[in-house]
Design a protein around this motif. Structure first.
Motif, PDB file in Angstrom:
ATOM      1  N   VAL A  68      38.926   1.243 -22.160  1.00 55.01           N
ATOM      2  CA  VAL A  68      38.031   0.714 -23.192  1.00 55.01           C
ATOM      3  C   VAL A  68      38.010  -0.808 -23.089  1.00 55.01           C
ATOM      4  CG1 VAL A  68      37.695   0.464 -25.688  1.00 55.01           C
ATOM      5  CG2 VAL A  68      38.281   2.687 -24.730  1.00 55.01           C
ATOM      6  N   GLU A  69      39.139  -1.378 -22.734  1.00 55.10           N
ATOM      7  CA  GLU A  69      39.222  -2.830 -22.580  1.00 55.10           C
ATOM      8  C   GLU A  69      38.264  -3.342 -21.499  1.00 55.10           C
ATOM      9  OE1 GLU A  69      42.561  -6.141 -21.329  1.00 55.10           O
ATOM     10  OE2 GLU A  69      43.228  -4.242 -22.209  1.00 55.10           O
ATOM     11  N   GLU A  70      38.178  -2.615 -20.376  1.00 61.98           N
ATOM     12  CA  GLU A  70      37.241  -3.007 -19.310  1.00 61.98           C
ATOM     13  C   GLU A  70      35.798  -2.966 -19.807  1.00 61.98           C
ATOM     14  OE1 GLU A  70      37.825  -1.467 -15.048  1.00 61.98           O
ATOM     15  OE2 GLU A  70      39.140  -0.179 -16.256  1.00 61.98           O
ATOM     16  N   LEU A  71      35.472  -1.886 -20.510  1.00 61.17           N
ATOM     17  CA  LEU A  71      34.115  -1.738 -21.032  1.00 61.17           C
ATOM     18  C   LEU A  71      33.817  -2.830 -22.064  1.00 61.17           C
ATOM     19  CD1 LEU A  71      31.553   0.035 -20.894  1.00 61.17           C
ATOM     20  CD2 LEU A  71      32.496   1.318 -22.832  1.00 61.17           C
ATOM     21  N   SER A  72      34.788  -3.133 -22.920  1.00 61.82           N
ATOM     22  CA  SER A  72      34.614  -4.181 -23.929  1.00 61.82           C
ATOM     23  C   SER A  72      34.389  -5.547 -23.288  1.00 61.82           C
ATOM     24  CB  SER A  72      35.831  -4.253 -24.846  1.00 61.82           C
ATOM     25  OG  SER A  72      35.926  -3.091 -25.624  1.00 61.82           O
ATOM     26  N   ILE A 123      28.169  10.616 -26.878  1.00 60.09           N
ATOM     27  CA  ILE A 123      29.548  10.166 -27.094  1.00 60.09           C
ATOM     28  C   ILE A 123      30.300  11.322 -27.738  1.00 60.09           C
ATOM     29  CG2 ILE A 123      31.030   8.483 -28.260  1.00 60.09           C
ATOM     30  CD1 ILE A 123      28.546   6.623 -28.376  1.00 60.09           C
ATOM     31  N   HIS A 124      31.345  11.806 -27.051  1.00 61.15           N
ATOM     32  CA  HIS A 124      32.037  12.982 -27.576  1.00 61.15           C
ATOM     33  C   HIS A 124      33.484  13.061 -27.087  1.00 61.15           C
ATOM     34  CE1 HIS A 124      31.461  14.934 -23.658  1.00 61.15           C
ATOM     35  NE2 HIS A 124      30.251  14.425 -23.702  1.00 61.15           N
ATOM     36  N   ILE A 146      31.610   1.891 -31.771  1.00 62.71           N
ATOM     37  CA  ILE A 146      31.834   3.331 -31.940  1.00 62.71           C
ATOM     38  C   ILE A 146      32.851   3.813 -30.902  1.00 62.71           C
ATOM     39  CG2 ILE A 146      30.777   5.617 -31.759  1.00 62.71           C
ATOM     40  CD1 ILE A 146      28.196   4.306 -32.878  1.00 62.71           C
ATOM     41  N   ILE A 147      32.675   3.376 -29.662  1.00 60.76           N
ATOM     42  CA  ILE A 147      33.608   3.769 -28.599  1.00 60.76           C
ATOM     43  C   ILE A 147      34.998   3.207 -28.880  1.00 60.76           C
ATOM     44  CG2 ILE A 147      34.129   3.478 -26.137  1.00 60.76           C
ATOM     45  CD1 ILE A 147      30.985   3.502 -25.726  1.00 60.76           C
ATOM     46  N   ARG A 169      42.314   9.468 -27.958  1.00 62.44           N
ATOM     47  CA  ARG A 169      42.764   8.629 -26.851  1.00 62.44           C
ATOM     48  C   ARG A 169      41.661   8.456 -25.812  1.00 62.44           C
ATOM     49  NH1 ARG A 169      44.263   8.596 -21.949  1.00 62.44           N
ATOM     50  NH2 ARG A 169      45.906   7.319 -21.120  1.00 62.44           N
ATOM     51  N   ASP A 170      40.971   9.537 -25.497  1.00 60.42           N
ATOM     52  CA  ASP A 170      39.891   9.526 -24.514  1.00 60.42           C
ATOM     53  C   ASP A 170      38.570   9.856 -25.201  1.00 60.42           C
ATOM     54  OD1 ASP A 170      41.715   9.131 -22.390  1.00 60.42           O
ATOM     55  OD2 ASP A 170      42.100  11.281 -22.279  1.00 60.42           O
ATOM     56  N   VAL A 171      37.518   9.224 -24.722  1.00 58.84           N
ATOM     57  CA  VAL A 171      36.179   9.497 -25.220  1.00 58.84           C
ATOM     58  C   VAL A 171      35.264   9.605 -24.004  1.00 58.84           C
ATOM     59  CG1 VAL A 171      35.703   7.036 -25.581  1.00 58.84           C
ATOM     60  CG2 VAL A 171      34.317   8.727 -26.763  1.00 58.84           C
ATOM     61  N   GLU A 172      34.380  10.578 -24.028  1.00 62.16           N
ATOM     62  CA  GLU A 172      33.421  10.737 -22.934  1.00 62.16           C
ATOM     63  C   GLU A 172      32.075  10.169 -23.352  1.00 62.16           C
ATOM     64  OE1 GLU A 172      33.286  14.604 -21.131  1.00 62.16           O
ATOM     65  OE2 GLU A 172      35.444  14.548 -20.720  1.00 62.16           O
TER      66      GLU A 172
END
Length: 177
Positions: free
Chosen positions: A45-49, A110-111, A141-142, A148-151
Motif C-alpha cells: 500500500v505504501e508503494e501505491l500511496s 475493490i474487495h 479507501i484502499i 491485511r490484503d485488498v484486491e
C-alpha cells in the motif's frame, strides 16, 4: 453532536465486525493485489500511496503498469481526486438498500481476497476515509481497508471513481431536498 457520536459508534462497530469476520489482526491494508485481466501482482500500500501522492513509480509498479499496458498518468487522478461527502449522510446512505447497491458495485473493483464481507469492509473504509476530512479518494479507501490484503481491479478503477462521484451527487441532492 448526538448524530456524530452515533456515526462514530457505527464506524467502530463496522470496523470491529470486519476484523472479527475476516479474522484479520490488521486495521488497515498493507498489501494491494493489483489485477489487470489475468495479470495479478502484489504491491505494498505504501508503494501505491507514494505513486498516487508524488507520481514516483517504484520498480515493481513500473513493471506492473508496463506489463498491463497501462498509463500511470491516466490512473493517478482516479486514485487521488477527492469526492466531498457529508459524514452523517454518507453513513445513513451506506446503511440503506441504496447504499448496499453502491457498495456491491464498488466491491466489483475493490474487495477482500476471499470475496466475503466486502460490503462491510468497504463501508468501514468509506466512513473512516470521510471522517478524516469530509472527503474520500480511492487511495484512502484502499489505505483504510480493514483487511491485511485488498484486491483492486485496475481496469475498473475509473468506474469506481465514477461510482464515488455518483455517490457525491446523490448526497448533494439529498442535502438540497
Amino acid at each position: 453532536m448526538l448524530s456524530q457520536s452515533l456515526v462514530l459508534r457505527r464506524a467502530l462497530f463496522v470496523v470491529s465486525t470486519c476484523v472479527l469476520f475476516l479474522n484479520s489482526s490488521a486495521f488497515a491494508a498493507e498489501q494491494v493485489v493489483l489485477k489487470y485481466g489475468v495479470f495479478r501482482e502484489s504491491i505494498s500500500v505504501e508503494e501505491l500511496s507514494t505513486f498516487a501522492k508524488t507520481g514516483e513509480l517504484s520498480r515493481s509498479l513500473r513493471v506492473n503498469f508496463a506489463l498491463a499496458q497501462q498509463d500511470p498518468k491516466a490512473i493517478r487522478p482516479y486514485l487521488t481526486t477527492p469526492v466531498n461527502v457529508d459524514l452523517l449522510i454518507l453513513d445513513r446512505i451506506l446503511n440503506s438498500p441504496i447504499g448496499n447497491v453502491i457498495l456491491d458495485e464498488l466491491s466489483q473493483v475493490i474487495h477482500t481476497p476471499s470475496r466475503t464481507a466486502d460490503r462491510q469492509a468497504l463501508r468501514a473504509a468509506l466512513v473512516l476515509s470521510a471522517s478524516e476530512d469530509g472527503q474520500v479518494t480511492l487511495l484512502e479507501i484502499i489505505e483504510n481497508y480493514p483487511t491485511r490484503d485488498v484486491e483492486v481491479d485496475g481496469e475498473r478503477l475509473e468506474n469506481a471513481y465514477h461510482q464515488l462521484r455518483r455517490l457525491q451527487v446523490g448526497l448533494q441532492d439529498l442535502l438540497n431536498f
